[in-house]
Design an enzyme around this catalytic site. Structure first.
Site, PDB file in Angstrom:
ATOM      1  N   GLU A 177     -14.673  -8.087  -7.215  1.00 21.11           N
ATOM      2  CA  GLU A 177     -13.375  -7.975  -6.531  1.00 21.11           C
ATOM      3  C   GLU A 177     -12.958  -9.312  -5.919  1.00 21.11           C
ATOM      4  O   GLU A 177     -11.781  -9.640  -5.894  1.00 21.11           O
ATOM      5  CB  GLU A 177     -13.430  -6.879  -5.468  1.00 21.11           C
ATOM      6  CG  GLU A 177     -13.618  -5.474  -6.035  1.00 21.11           C
ATOM      7  CD  GLU A 177     -12.408  -4.983  -6.846  1.00 21.11           C
ATOM      8  OE1 GLU A 177     -11.289  -5.487  -6.643  1.00 21.11           O
ATOM      9  OE2 GLU A 177     -12.606  -4.084  -7.689  1.00 21.11           O
TER      10      GLU A 177
ATOM     11  N   GLU B 162      -9.422 -10.622  -7.231  1.00 18.90           N
ATOM     12  CA  GLU B 162      -8.295 -10.628  -6.290  1.00 18.90           C
ATOM     13  C   GLU B 162      -7.942 -12.012  -5.769  1.00 18.90           C
ATOM     14  O   GLU B 162      -6.784 -12.285  -5.482  1.00 18.90           O
ATOM     15  CB  GLU B 162      -8.583  -9.669  -5.117  1.00 18.90           C
ATOM     16  CG  GLU B 162      -8.710  -8.234  -5.558  1.00 18.90           C
ATOM     17  CD  GLU B 162      -8.588  -7.234  -4.403  1.00 18.90           C
ATOM     18  OE1 GLU B 162      -8.674  -7.636  -3.243  1.00 18.90           O
ATOM     19  OE2 GLU B 162      -8.405  -6.036  -4.707  1.00 18.90           O
TER      20      GLU B 162
ATOM     21  N   GLU C 160      -3.944  -3.380 -13.458  1.00 23.44           N
ATOM     22  CA  GLU C 160      -2.546  -2.954 -13.587  1.00 23.44           C
ATOM     23  C   GLU C 160      -2.104  -2.268 -12.285  1.00 23.44           C
ATOM     24  O   GLU C 160      -2.845  -1.479 -11.705  1.00 23.44           O
ATOM     25  CB  GLU C 160      -2.423  -1.965 -14.742  1.00 23.44           C
ATOM     26  CG  GLU C 160      -0.979  -1.523 -14.954  1.00 23.44           C
ATOM     27  CD  GLU C 160      -0.822  -0.757 -16.264  1.00 23.44           C
ATOM     28  OE1 GLU C 160      -1.404   0.334 -16.386  1.00 23.44           O
ATOM     29  OE2 GLU C 160      -0.107  -1.259 -17.154  1.00 23.44           O
TER      30      GLU C 160
ATOM     31  N   ARG D  13       0.848  -1.192   0.000  1.00 21.36           N
ATOM     32  CA  ARG D  13       0.000   0.000   0.000  1.00 21.36           C
ATOM     33  C   ARG D  13       0.880   1.237   0.000  1.00 21.36           C
ATOM     34  O   ARG D  13       1.567   1.534   0.992  1.00 21.36           O
ATOM     35  CB  ARG D  13      -0.898  -0.007   1.244  1.00 21.36           C
ATOM     36  CG  ARG D  13      -2.051  -0.985   1.152  1.00 21.36           C
ATOM     37  CD  ARG D  13      -2.987  -0.659   0.008  1.00 21.36           C
ATOM     38  NE  ARG D  13      -4.294  -1.306   0.127  1.00 21.36           N
ATOM     39  CZ  ARG D  13      -5.298  -1.095  -0.723  1.00 21.36           C
ATOM     40  NH1 ARG D  13      -5.161  -0.280  -1.763  1.00 21.36           N
ATOM     41  NH2 ARG D  13      -6.440  -1.714  -0.561  1.00 21.36           N
TER      42      ARG D  13
END
Lengths: 181, 181
Positions: free
Chosen positions: B92, B96, B138, B63
């Protein structure tokens, strides 16, 4: 820094009242680039004030960002970036609720929104509350009321309480002190 | 609007990649004025993916805002402001973690940081996970691993997990489904 995405530049684009807004220049492993938002916040502290009968003191206030009132645990910004969270929590408890406590225990810390902001909130449990005096900041108007844990949980799961620090803190208090196995 | 503090103007001061930054002009009951920060975010959704053995799928990623890796539940921004949270959460989850689910249930919704931002995250519990394919955006690089609820709680209370949506979601899952009385 990660191998796959790295920051090659950071630009201050706006100095707010409590926030600094940056444009981050990112580069990916495949050579592509992007601009990401980054918000700097100095951090805050919050407190779960538990009364002798087990009820929890909450504050109701109007929140400009949501354009409505919210029900939250007492909280506030650090006075300066390095202020210890416990000092801030103790001050905000007294300012917002009119109660002091010499029995403060760390519960957890959290980051409010990791995708774009570094804001960190340290959260404490306060017990043995001593009646004192509320003294609010300008533009701060707060109603104080106590709730049982079950009332708070009902409001969390029905969507009446949405504030993330409040939800995390109340459920952490339950997990750690009420449902101990 | 509140009686004691009202907004008399709102100015867009910076258009970010995912955020809009505003300067709000506030007026207090005593006639004094102040400038408050406001950040608009379109909202997001997140999911607690529970495997058949009760373990929870988590994603580890770098992060930029924290300059370190975090361990979080899968989550992502709404594709457009009015996208239903459940559609975003389902997407998601698959992107993910590489798992799909047709058994999604609303857990709660939260506001990440109510003092200055309107970001809302709707959170779901996903069960009956079906193996599919991970396909990341990306600049998104995510490690997926499952943890027991007790492992996650240990990391929350020791400060290894700090992300507020993750803490709120894991403890809400525990409170609602594990500690039912």
């Amino acid at each position: 820094m990660s191998d796959e995405v790295r920051r090659v530049g950071r630009e201050l684009v706006y100095q707010g009242t409590i926030l600094e807004v940056y444009k981050d220049h990112m580069e990916f492993a495949n050579g592509n680039t992007a601009e990401w938002d980054f918000i700097h916040h100095n951090g805050a502290a919050a407190v779960v004030p538990v009364m002798d009968d087990g009820r929890i003191l909450m504050v109701r206030q109007y929140r400009n960002a949501l354009e409505r009132e919210t029900l939250e645990i007492p909280a506030g910004k650090l006075d300066k970036p390095k202020e210890p969270g416990i000092d801030c929590a103790r001050r905000e408890l007294e300012e917002e609720t009119g109660y002091r406590s010499e029995n403060m225990e760390k519960l957890l810390s959290l980051r409010t929104t990791v995708a774009f902001c570094n804001e960190r909130i340290e959260i404490f449990v306060a017990r043995d509350l001593i009646s004192s005096h509320q003294h609010l900041d300008e533009g701060e108007y707060v109603d104080v009321k106590s709730y049982s844990l079950n009332e708070l949980k009902e409001m969390i799961f029905s969507g009446k309480i949405e504030d993330s620090k409040t939800i995390a803190a109340i459920l952490a208090y339950e997990s750690r002190y009420v449902h101990v196995k």
